[in-house]
Design a protein around this motif. Sequence first.
Motif, PDB file in Angstrom:
ATOM      1  N   ASP A  13      15.979   9.986  -8.035  1.00 12.51           N
ATOM      2  CA  ASP A  13      16.790   9.939  -6.820  1.00 12.51           C
ATOM      3  C   ASP A  13      15.861   9.486  -5.705  1.00 12.51           C
ATOM      4  OD1 ASP A  13      18.306  10.292  -4.580  1.00 12.51           O
ATOM      5  OD2 ASP A  13      18.895  12.359  -5.023  1.00 12.51           O
ATOM      6  N   THR A  14      16.090   8.282  -5.205  1.00 15.90           N
ATOM      7  CA  THR A  14      15.181   7.751  -4.194  1.00 15.90           C
ATOM      8  C   THR A  14      15.165   8.613  -2.948  1.00 15.90           C
ATOM      9  OG1 THR A  14      16.945   6.303  -3.391  1.00 15.90           O
ATOM     10  CG2 THR A  14      15.413   5.381  -4.997  1.00 15.90           C
ATOM     11  N   ARG A  15      16.218   9.393  -2.732  1.00 20.99           N
ATOM     12  CA  ARG A  15      16.231  10.281  -1.572  1.00 20.99           C
ATOM     13  C   ARG A  15      15.229  11.417  -1.734  1.00 20.99           C
ATOM     14  NH1 ARG A  15      22.490  11.563  -1.886  1.00 20.99           N
ATOM     15  NH2 ARG A  15      21.736  11.754  -4.017  1.00 20.99           N
ATOM     16  N   ALA A  16      14.862  11.703  -2.994  1.00 22.97           N
ATOM     17  CA  ALA A  16      13.921  12.793  -3.247  1.00 22.97           C
ATOM     18  C   ALA A  16      12.472  12.336  -3.191  1.00 22.97           C
ATOM     19  CB  ALA A  16      14.205  13.420  -4.617  1.00 22.97           C
ATOM     20  N   VAL A  17      12.261  11.019  -3.061  1.00 22.96           N
ATOM     21  CA  VAL A  17      10.913  10.476  -2.994  1.00 22.96           C
ATOM     22  C   VAL A  17      10.596  10.191  -1.533  1.00 22.96           C
ATOM     23  CG1 VAL A  17       9.369   8.670  -3.806  1.00 22.96           C
ATOM     24  CG2 VAL A  17      11.270   9.418  -5.250  1.00 22.96           C
ATOM     25  N   SER A  18       9.449  10.698  -1.057  1.00 26.43           N
ATOM     26  CA  SER A  18       9.090  10.473   0.335  1.00 26.43           C
ATOM     27  C   SER A  18       8.975   8.987   0.609  1.00 26.43           C
ATOM     28  CB  SER A  18       7.764  11.176   0.656  1.00 26.43           C
ATOM     29  OG  SER A  18       6.750  10.739  -0.221  1.00 26.43           O
ATOM     30  N   ALA A  19       9.343   8.583   1.798  1.00 29.97           N
ATOM     31  CA  ALA A  19       9.328   7.176   2.162  1.00 29.97           C
ATOM     32  C   ALA A  19       7.927   6.601   1.999  1.00 29.97           C
ATOM     33  CB  ALA A  19       9.803   6.995   3.592  1.00 29.97           C
ATOM     34  N   ALA A  20       7.850   5.451   1.373  1.00 28.95           N
ATOM     35  CA  ALA A  20       6.553   4.823   1.143  1.00 28.95           C
ATOM     36  C   ALA A  20       5.989   4.287   2.449  1.00 28.95           C
ATOM     37  CB  ALA A  20       6.699   3.690   0.135  1.00 28.95           C
ATOM     38  N   ASP A  21       4.724   4.569   2.675  1.00 31.69           N
ATOM     39  CA  ASP A  21       3.999   4.025   3.823  1.00 31.69           C
ATOM     40  C   ASP A  21       3.155   2.885   3.280  1.00 31.69           C
ATOM     41  OD1 ASP A  21       2.416   3.435   5.963  1.00 31.69           O
ATOM     42  OD2 ASP A  21       1.926   5.508   6.439  1.00 31.69           O
ATOM     43  N   THR A  22       3.570   1.644   3.562  1.00 34.27           N
ATOM     44  CA  THR A  22       2.931   0.503   2.913  1.00 34.27           C
ATOM     45  C   THR A  22       1.800  -0.121   3.723  1.00 34.27           C
ATOM     46  OG1 THR A  22       4.633  -0.967   3.807  1.00 34.27           O
ATOM     47  CG2 THR A  22       5.016  -0.050   1.615  1.00 34.27           C
ATOM     48  N   LEU A  23       1.456   0.454   4.883  1.00 32.07           N
ATOM     49  CA  LEU A  23       0.295  -0.046   5.607  1.00 32.07           C
ATOM     50  C   LEU A  23      -0.960   0.238   4.795  1.00 32.07           C
ATOM     51  CD1 LEU A  23       0.656   0.819   9.406  1.00 32.07           C
ATOM     52  CD2 LEU A  23       0.522  -1.442   8.355  1.00 32.07           C
ATOM     53  N   THR A  24      -1.813  -0.747   4.662  1.00 31.62           N
ATOM     54  CA  THR A  24      -3.058  -0.541   3.936  1.00 31.62           C
ATOM     55  C   THR A  24      -4.098   0.076   4.873  1.00 31.62           C
ATOM     56  OG1 THR A  24      -4.094  -2.648   4.477  1.00 31.62           O
ATOM     57  CG2 THR A  24      -2.520  -2.643   2.645  1.00 31.62           C
ATOM     58  N   PRO A  25      -5.136   0.680   4.320  1.00 28.55           N
ATOM     59  CA  PRO A  25      -6.187   1.232   5.183  1.00 28.55           C
ATOM     60  C   PRO A  25      -6.809   0.212   6.125  1.00 28.55           C
ATOM     61  CG  PRO A  25      -6.377   2.129   2.981  1.00 28.55           C
ATOM     62  CD  PRO A  25      -5.318   1.068   2.911  1.00 28.55           C
ATOM     63  N   ALA A  26      -6.997  -1.025   5.674  1.00 27.09           N
ATOM     64  CA  ALA A  26      -7.578  -2.049   6.553  1.00 27.09           C
ATOM     65  C   ALA A  26      -6.639  -2.366   7.706  1.00 27.09           C
ATOM     66  CB  ALA A  26      -7.882  -3.317   5.760  1.00 27.09           C
ATOM     67  N   ASP A  27      -5.338  -2.446   7.421  1.00 27.23           N
ATOM     68  CA  ASP A  27      -4.363  -2.697   8.481  1.00 27.23           C
ATOM     69  C   ASP A  27      -4.313  -1.530   9.463  1.00 27.23           C
ATOM     70  OD1 ASP A  27      -3.681  -5.090   7.286  1.00 27.23           O
ATOM     71  OD2 ASP A  27      -1.992  -4.243   6.180  1.00 27.23           O
ATOM     72  N   ARG A  28      -4.426  -0.338   8.937  1.00 27.48           N
ATOM     73  CA  ARG A  28      -4.233   0.849   9.767  1.00 27.48           C
ATOM     74  C   ARG A  28      -5.460   1.161  10.615  1.00 27.48           C
ATOM     75  NH1 ARG A  28      -0.492   4.409   9.223  1.00 27.48           N
ATOM     76  NH2 ARG A  28      -0.060   4.124   7.004  1.00 27.48           N
ATOM     77  N   TYR A  29      -6.638   1.050  10.031  1.00 26.29           N
ATOM     78  CA  TYR A  29      -7.855   1.512  10.717  1.00 26.29           C
ATOM     79  C   TYR A  29      -8.697   0.378  11.303  1.00 26.29           C
ATOM     80  CZ  TYR A  29      -6.502   5.885   8.568  1.00 26.29           C
ATOM     81  OH  TYR A  29      -5.787   6.995   8.203  1.00 26.29           O
ATOM     82  N   GLN A  30      -8.361  -0.859  10.992  1.00 22.46           N
ATOM     83  CA  GLN A  30      -8.941  -2.026  11.643  1.00 22.46           C
ATOM     84  C   GLN A  30     -10.476  -1.978  11.699  1.00 22.46           C
ATOM     85  OE1 GLN A  30      -6.521  -3.121  15.141  1.00 22.46           O
ATOM     86  NE2 GLN A  30      -4.931  -1.757  14.340  1.00 22.46           N
ATOM     87  N   GLU A  31     -11.060  -1.995  12.913  1.00 17.80           N
ATOM     88  CA  GLU A  31     -12.524  -2.075  12.990  1.00 17.80           C
ATOM     89  C   GLU A  31     -13.206  -0.815  12.452  1.00 17.80           C
ATOM     90  OE1 GLU A  31     -11.377  -1.022  17.340  1.00 17.80           O
ATOM     91  OE2 GLU A  31     -10.476  -1.959  15.570  1.00 17.80           O
ATOM     92  N   LEU A  32     -12.526   0.317  12.468  1.00 15.10           N
ATOM     93  CA  LEU A  32     -13.083   1.524  11.854  1.00 15.10           C
ATOM     94  C   LEU A  32     -13.220   1.314  10.350  1.00 15.10           C
ATOM     95  CD1 LEU A  32     -13.938   4.478  11.625  1.00 15.10           C
ATOM     96  CD2 LEU A  32     -11.501   5.118  11.728  1.00 15.10           C
ATOM     97  N   PHE A  33     -12.207   0.741   9.740  1.00 16.21           N
ATOM     98  CA  PHE A  33     -12.271   0.451   8.308  1.00 16.21           C
ATOM     99  C   PHE A  33     -13.464  -0.454   7.998  1.00 16.21           C
ATOM    100  CE2 PHE A  33     -11.445  -2.714   5.043  1.00 16.21           C
ATOM    101  CZ  PHE A  33     -11.235  -1.918   3.925  1.00 16.21           C
ATOM    102  N   VAL A  34     -13.619  -1.525   8.755  1.00 15.17           N
ATOM    103  CA  VAL A  34     -14.714  -2.463   8.518  1.00 15.17           C
ATOM    104  C   VAL A  34     -16.061  -1.758   8.649  1.00 15.17           C
ATOM    105  CG1 VAL A  34     -15.850  -4.563   9.340  1.00 15.17           C
ATOM    106  CG2 VAL A  34     -13.341  -4.445   9.249  1.00 15.17           C
TER     107      VAL A  34
END
Length: 542
Positions: A13-34
């Motif tokens: 049941d897709t309602r029972a699965v938490s919504a996927a967060d598809t941002l990657t760590p590089a996209d999310r943390y930018q220069e911190l990731f690098v």
Amino acid sequence: MNRTDQHAIFDYDTRAVSAADTLTPADRYQELFVAVQMQRVFPDSKTFVDCAPRQHPERILELYRARCGTPGFDLRAFVHEHFIRYEMAPTEFVANPDDGLAEHIDRLWPVLTRKPRQHPEFSSLLPLPHDYVVPGGRFTELYYWDSYFTMLGLDESGHCELLRSMADNFAYLIDTYGHVPNGNRSYYLSRSQPPVFALMTDLFEDTGVHRATDYLPQLRKEYAFWSEGGEHLRPGEAHRRCVCLADGSLLNRYWDDRDTPREESYLEDRQTAQASDRLPYEVYRDLRAGAESGWDFSSRWLDDPQKLSSIRTTAIVPVDLNSFLYKLERQIARLSQVKGWQACAEEFHRRAEVRLAAIDRYLWNDEVGAYFDYDWKRRQPRDNLTAATLTPLFVRIASKTQAERVAAVVRERLLAPGGLSTTELSGTGEQWDRPNGWAPLQWMGIRGLQNYGHDVLALDIERRWLAIVGQLFERESKLVEKYVLRPSAEHAGGGEYPLQDGFGWTNGVTRKLMQEDARHEVHRCRAGQCRPEWAESLGDAD
């Protein structure tokens, strides 16, 4: 097709699965990731991308930007303050010296099983609705092609419910993302892996988990992913995973939708690109495509076998990928026929026949008597023989004569003391080259040879492989990701990370092969009890 046709048989049941967060760590943390990856805060680049934040990522990035330029700023301390490093829960698993290898593998399945009841917020892990099996070691998520070979052992160990859960997880991934990602991490979403879902559906049907026809919508959706854009190509053109060859034939290549360093190997990819005279984004794309192939990495994809920076994966039409896609086309045709969808069955039967003709034209080398990859940019076949030459036999593409010739070439050039060699070439430093051997290649090679009646050679490979696995199990009480195919005490090396214990697909293939060879010495081995009996099982070819 209505919703009932697509989803009625799946227990999720897709309602029972938490919504996927598809941002990657590089996209999310930018220069911190690098900064974290370039300054090697963790020895393994994969560690940071698997971390979970202790607070909202935007707040962490704000704090980093405010503090990073201040005197005495300690990046390592900052990361440990704001991120939770993923660590496998400690287990009390200890190899039992009274257990045989089959019992040891059966006891490992619960250790490698993940129950996704809680999902760390803003982590790279993509949620799944059901339990799944991970490979082990640093690989703490579900992987695509690994799972097929793992499932062979789950079936043999009697884990029907877990097999059903895995089936429904893959259906969920295809329904949600349009393809099966490399693994269930956001940074894997831009690529897949060798498309073996059609093989899985046969296994599900054989074991009674589900009817193969239940998965026809997902099979067609995966096919659309691999063939997207191909219908508009002219000879000599390519788009994503499709290549139009000189005569208009359409075959496939490996690809990745991103052309940046892999996030789980960021520093390594930057260094590889710096060693090349090509544009960095071209190198990054080829490295990512090599990861999609599952053979990451091998001289198979390189211009210079000694230089990873010479990688040209996207310029190569691989024999195994096109064999798997032939199987996918035939499976869609067969299942459509069962459903009474005649037009669809005829269309995919035609597609399979067209692909087969192109495989024979471009990937079969009649002079050598084996299948080789094809360099579509240079319009010439590759000359490096690999274990992929047996994949057409595995999916029953080859004619009887072709299979006989492949068997002869494999016996002469790829047979090693411990089984089937990955490539002829050794000394490259890449893990998918000789002298290393891998469980999935043993399975496909053995089954491919058996499909055409070459049972003696198939049994020889099987017995050599089981002996190598049994030897190391007796010596070190474990199974590992890959093996050196010679009777020695050395560990397999090469690649970007140390040898991993576990190990999902080794467990699966070994468990299945043991059931088929009840007289092999491997049935008598015990953890930590080394014996000299293995010499008879190991061959002398190398």
